[in-house]
Design a protein around this motif. Structure first.
Motif, mmCIF file in Angstrom:
data_model
loop_
_atom_site.group_PDB
_atom_site.id
_atom_site.type_symbol
_atom_site.label_atom_id
_atom_site.label_comp_id
_atom_site.label_asym_id
_atom_site.label_seq_id
_atom_site.Cartn_x
_atom_site.Cartn_y
_atom_site.Cartn_z
ATOM 1 N N ILE A 154 0.857 -1.185 0.000
ATOM 2 C CA ILE A 154 0.000 0.000 0.000
ATOM 3 C C ILE A 154 0.887 1.228 0.000
ATOM 4 N N GLU A 155 0.674 2.099 -0.963
ATOM 5 C CA GLU A 155 1.434 3.350 -0.973
ATOM 6 C C GLU A 155 1.008 4.163 0.245
ATOM 7 N N ARG A 156 1.983 4.538 1.045
ATOM 8 C CA ARG A 156 1.725 5.306 2.277
ATOM 9 C C ARG A 156 0.796 4.551 3.221
ATOM 10 N N VAL A 180 -8.387 9.801 -11.643
ATOM 11 C CA VAL A 180 -7.237 9.952 -12.525
ATOM 12 C C VAL A 180 -6.173 10.869 -11.927
ATOM 13 N N LYS A 181 -4.975 10.330 -11.862
ATOM 14 C CA LYS A 181 -3.797 11.140 -11.540
ATOM 15 C C LYS A 181 -3.022 11.245 -12.848
ATOM 16 N N ALA A 182 -3.059 12.398 -13.454
ATOM 17 C CA ALA A 182 -2.443 12.540 -14.774
ATOM 18 C C ALA A 182 -1.416 13.662 -14.751
ATOM 19 N N TRP A 205 -10.907 13.865 -11.283
ATOM 20 C CA TRP A 205 -9.615 14.229 -11.872
ATOM 21 C C TRP A 205 -8.813 14.981 -10.825
ATOM 22 N N ARG A 206 -7.657 14.430 -10.455
ATOM 23 C CA ARG A 206 -6.910 15.042 -9.350
ATOM 24 C C ARG A 206 -6.108 16.261 -9.792
ATOM 25 N N CYS A 207 -6.042 17.234 -8.918
ATOM 26 C CA CYS A 207 -5.342 18.487 -9.237
ATOM 27 C C CYS A 207 -3.932 18.534 -8.649
ATOM 28 N N VAL A 227 -9.207 18.266 -5.160
ATOM 29 C CA VAL A 227 -8.173 19.210 -4.740
ATOM 30 C C VAL A 227 -7.725 18.903 -3.313
ATOM 31 N N LYS A 228 -6.427 18.701 -3.126
ATOM 32 C CA LYS A 228 -5.915 18.457 -1.767
ATOM 33 C C LYS A 228 -6.184 19.671 -0.877
ATOM 34 N N ASN A 229 -6.334 19.421 0.419
ATOM 35 C CA ASN A 229 -6.712 20.517 1.318
ATOM 36 C C ASN A 229 -5.697 21.662 1.343
ATOM 37 N N MET A 279 0.450 22.193 -0.893
ATOM 38 C CA MET A 279 1.684 21.421 -0.960
ATOM 39 C C MET A 279 1.371 19.931 -0.924
ATOM 40 N N ASP A 280 1.303 19.351 0.262
ATOM 41 C CA ASP A 280 1.052 17.921 0.326
ATOM 42 C C ASP A 280 0.816 17.453 1.762
ATOM 43 N N PHE A 281 -0.360 17.671 2.289
ATOM 44 C CA PHE A 281 -0.767 17.064 3.555
ATOM 45 C C PHE A 281 0.226 17.251 4.695
ATOM 46 N N GLN A 300 -1.556 8.643 7.810
ATOM 47 C CA GLN A 300 -0.735 9.702 8.415
ATOM 48 C C GLN A 300 0.664 9.782 7.817
ATOM 49 N N GLU A 301 0.711 10.026 6.494
ATOM 50 C CA GLU A 301 2.012 10.077 5.827
ATOM 51 C C GLU A 301 2.974 11.062 6.494
ATOM 52 N N TYR A 302 2.524 12.287 6.657
ATOM 53 C CA TYR A 302 3.389 13.329 7.225
ATOM 54 C C TYR A 302 3.028 13.639 8.672
HETATM 55 C C1 BDP Z 1 2.049 12.261 -1.902
HETATM 56 C C2 BDP Z 1 2.640 10.911 -1.679
HETATM 57 C C3 BDP Z 1 2.714 10.082 -2.921
HETATM 58 C C4 BDP Z 1 1.381 10.114 -3.644
HETATM 59 C C5 BDP Z 1 1.012 11.531 -3.953
HETATM 60 C C6 BDP Z 1 -0.369 11.707 -4.565
HETATM 61 O O1 BDP Z 1 3.932 11.069 -1.128
HETATM 62 O O2 BDP Z 1 3.063 8.791 -2.531
HETATM 63 O O3 BDP Z 1 1.418 9.358 -4.800
HETATM 64 O O4 BDP Z 1 0.974 12.270 -2.767
HETATM 65 O O5 BDP Z 1 -1.223 12.275 -3.912
HETATM 66 O O6 BDP Z 1 1.527 12.664 -0.679
HETATM 67 O O7 BDP Z 1 -0.597 11.326 -5.695
#
Ligand code: BDP
Length: 679
Positions: free
Chosen positions: A158-160, A281-283, A318-320, A359-361, A364-366, A392-394
């Motif tokens: 599982i990723e993360r 979709v993650k494109a 569709w992911r941003c 859209v992520k909250n 940057m990235d969580f 809880q990745e970060y």
């Molecule tokens: C990041 C993760 C990565 C994910 C990416 C995502 O580090 O593993 O693939 O986001 O949201 O938080 O696609």
């Protein structure tokens, strides 16, 4: 066993008066229609009542002499000429009523899905020790799409993921352990989740074929289980599928053969899963293929999929999360925080109405704290869903305790000012601001095949809390914590009080010993656990802190920085732009300041760093002390599991404290005014 059951413990009730009362209300289940979801509701009630009261309820199919719990859709109530005083005219298809009348408890849904939700609600009341008299509850979810995204790979990893392996896949096949999937569906449904995507957004070789006949018969089995719990199944797809499985030379969304390909794929899927939800979709992100390869924009990219799904009622999510992950760190004029807005805002109105942008909250990235994404609310003519990360990745990877509901609540309550004051994120996701045909919330799941699902038992609170909060963003973090604790550990006041305190402080504690003032990152690259102040400082990913001998922080102002503050509506843009009005907890997210910059508390930045890092460690010691006092009040397995995690957290917190403080002491040369030990 307690670990596995999570909040569906259905603990035996011992108080004889209570048992007697409950037995008289709950020993008959009278179900007026038939459907898979009603069967699921009856099964759940039967299991729960049997376990709590040690009587097996009798299931009846019509109202007669016997009283009990009546399960009915609105329609069947009418057919049976049952008159009750309540008004469901305002209810959405997922709404329900729980009402005491004629010595019965009625669970009435607009549809059978509502009845199922009502059954879980009733059981929540029983587990929370609420009296079942004079019930008159009308409920419906505030968000329409309430989704969980699995980041499960088909090899079982599982990723993360921080709780074992996938419950969906093993050795490049779909699991045969459907019983566990059913239990997952029960947990999801009990908190109102109505959609799930089962494979990772990073779609590599084998999962690319999930949308083909090779795997669809098994996808169907999974979807059948979810359906009976009111959950719609989605799949993540690989944008290059036309090449990889269609053997075409291109995946160009405007090529007729590509359009045909996606139509055929959709037709095939719906033969197996008639209510298939659609694609995630993650494109063009982190090395995933996308429309940019063909010089097409993301609207063109998404619309080809949307057209293929449209006749079947499917949607494209569709992911941003689109940014340049290969930027040159020496050219620090680019700002990753700008990327989603810069990429998507100009496309507002160009997406078909069955496309939703996810859209992520934060931009940057969580991170433990970041500003709210300015893209949310900035596209009035394009459906949007908000994305949270439950895993809880970060935020401590389910070793460290971090109850995330307070963080999510801050996001929901953030006022974008998109349509003047009061345009909060929650109103946008609820769909009441713009005329969205779809809206809601999605999040990355935190579960795996560990016995307790989430690695750390206390991380179950994030799974539970996510579902409950997106059902109703007005619930408080505390209310949700209390519900979860009572259902999970019982009603002992000492346990309830201690665990709730631990949960509610935990986000602040985590922030204290990691990255305060909105700076973020400073984690070990790749796996993202533990401190490494410069881990990403000279890398291509665009996540910097810019610390030097004078100060740190990312200048995102229009005046002297990246201009990111301009992506917000007024007055947020001005508030963040000015050092005077920018809130301290996001100071370093927006500004580069000297270590001696004075915060609103009167402390300098450097002194704040030292204080929070020393305090954070002490607070983790406090968590351990609190938990230890619960020994004997919680079963051994869960007690030991949490204790072991807290001890790992303490090691982590000390490492953060020492490396962080030492790093900034050496950079700045400024001593701790309290003279504590810095190496
Ligand atoms: C990041 C993760 C990565 C994910 C990416 C995502 O580090 O593993 O693939 O986001 O949201 O938080 O696609």
């Amino acid at each position: 066993e307690e670990s596995y059951a999570c909040w569906l413990q259905y603990r035996k009730i011992t108080d004889p008066t209570l048992v007697e009362k409950l037995t008289s209300s709950l020993s008959n289940l009278i179900v007026l229609d038939q459907s898979e979801r009603l069967t699921a509701a009856i099964d759940e009630l039967t299991t729960a009542i049997q376990s709590m009261l040690e009587v097996k309820p009798v299931t009846l199919t019509e109202l007669g002499e016997e009283n009990g719990v009546v399960l009915a859709t609105e329609e069947s109530l009418k057919l049976n000429n049952i008159e009750l005083e309540y008004d469901v005219s305002e209810l959405t298809v997922e709404g329900y009523v729980i009402k005491s009348a004629h010595n019965n408890i009625y669970l009435i849904g607009k549809t059978d899905k509502g009845v199922l939700y009502a059954a879980f609600h009733l059981l929540r009341l029983v587990q929370g020790n609420e009296p079942l008299t004079n019930l008159n509850i009308i409920e419906q979810p505030k968000n329409r799409l309430r989704m969980i995204n699995q980041w499960d790979n088909m090899d079982g990893s599982i990723e993360r993921g921080y709780a074992g392996k996938s419950i969906f896949f093993e050795e490049n096949k779909i699991t045969s352990n459907l019983a566990r999937i059913k239990d997952y569906a029960r947990l999801l449904s009990s908190v109102g989740i109505n959609s799930v995507s089962i494979n990772n957004v990073n779609v590599f070789e084998v999962p690319t074929r999930l949308i083909t006949e090779e795997f669809l018969p098994e996808v169907k089995n999974v979807a059948d289980i979810f359906r009976s719990y009111g959950i719609t199944t989605f799949l993540s797809i690989n944008y290059a599928s036309p090449i990889q499985i269609g053997h075409l030379h291109t995946a160009d969304p405007l090529a007729p053969e590509v359009q045909e390909f996606w139509k055929d794929v959709a037709n095939e899927i719906y033969k197996y899963v008639p209510d298939f939800g659609g694609f995630i979709v993650k494109a063009d992100s982190e090395h995933r293929p996308g429309p940019f390869t063909y010089d097409r924009d993301h609207a063109e990219g998404a619309n080809v999929l949307a057209k293929a799904l449209k006749p079947h009622g499917g949607i494209v999510i569709w992911r941003c999360f689109v940014y340049n992950c290969l930027q040159d760190w020496r050219d620090r004029t680019t700002d990753r925080a700008r990327a989603a807005y810069d990429n998507f805002k100009p496309l507002d109105g160009k997406f078909l109405d069955n496309v939703i942008l996810q859209v992520k909250n934060g931009p940057m990235d969580f991170q433990v704290r970041e500003a709210v994404s300015p893209l949310l609310g900035a596209m009035p003519n394009t459906n949007q869903v908000l994305e949270f990360q439950v895993t809880q990745e970060y935020t401590g990877q389910q070793k460290d305790l971090c109850y995330l509901v307070p963080l999510w609540k801050e996001v929901f309550d953030f006022d974008t000012h998109a349509r003047g004051e009061g345009t909060t994120i929650k109103k946008i996701t609820e769909g009441s601001v713009f005329d969205y045909s779809h809206s809601g919330v999605a999040a990355v799941s935190n579960i795996g095949n560990d016995e307790n699902w989430t690695g750390n038992t206390l991380a179950q609170a994030n799974f539970y809390g996510y579902g409950r909060l997106i059902w109703n963003p007005d619930l408080s973090a505390e209310e949700i914590a209390l519900e979860w604790i009572e259902a999970t550990f019982g009603n002992d006041p000492k346990v309830v009080e201690t665990v709730s305190k631990m949960l509610l402080q935990s986000w602040e504690i985590y922030e204290n010993y990691t990255t305060p003032l909105g700076i973020g990152w400073m984690v070990n690259p790749n796996h993202h656990y533990g401190v490494n102040v410069d881990g990403y400082e000279y890398s291509v990913w665009g996540t910097y802190h810019f610390a030097d001998l004078n100060g740190l922080g990312v200048d995102r102002t229009v005046a002297t920085g990246t201009g990111y503050t301009n992506q917000y509506f007024s007055p947020n843009s001005e508030m963040y732009e000015s050092l005077e009005t920018c809130p301290d907890d996001l100071l370093l997210f927006f500004h580069h300041v000297p270590y001696t910059h004075q915060l609103k508390t009167g402390k300098t930045v450097i002194q704040h760093f030292y204080n929070t890092h020393f305090e954070g460690v002490e607070q983790v010691e406090g968590l351990i002390e609190s938990w230890i006092k619960l020994e004997g009040k919680i079963d051994k397995i869960r007690f030991a599991n949490v204790l072991e995690r807290l001890q790992l957290q303490l090691i982590n917190a000390k490492e953060w404290r020492d490396q962080f403080n030492t790093y900034f002491f050496r950079k700045s040369g400024i001593a701790d005014e309290k003279n504590r030990k810095i190496y």
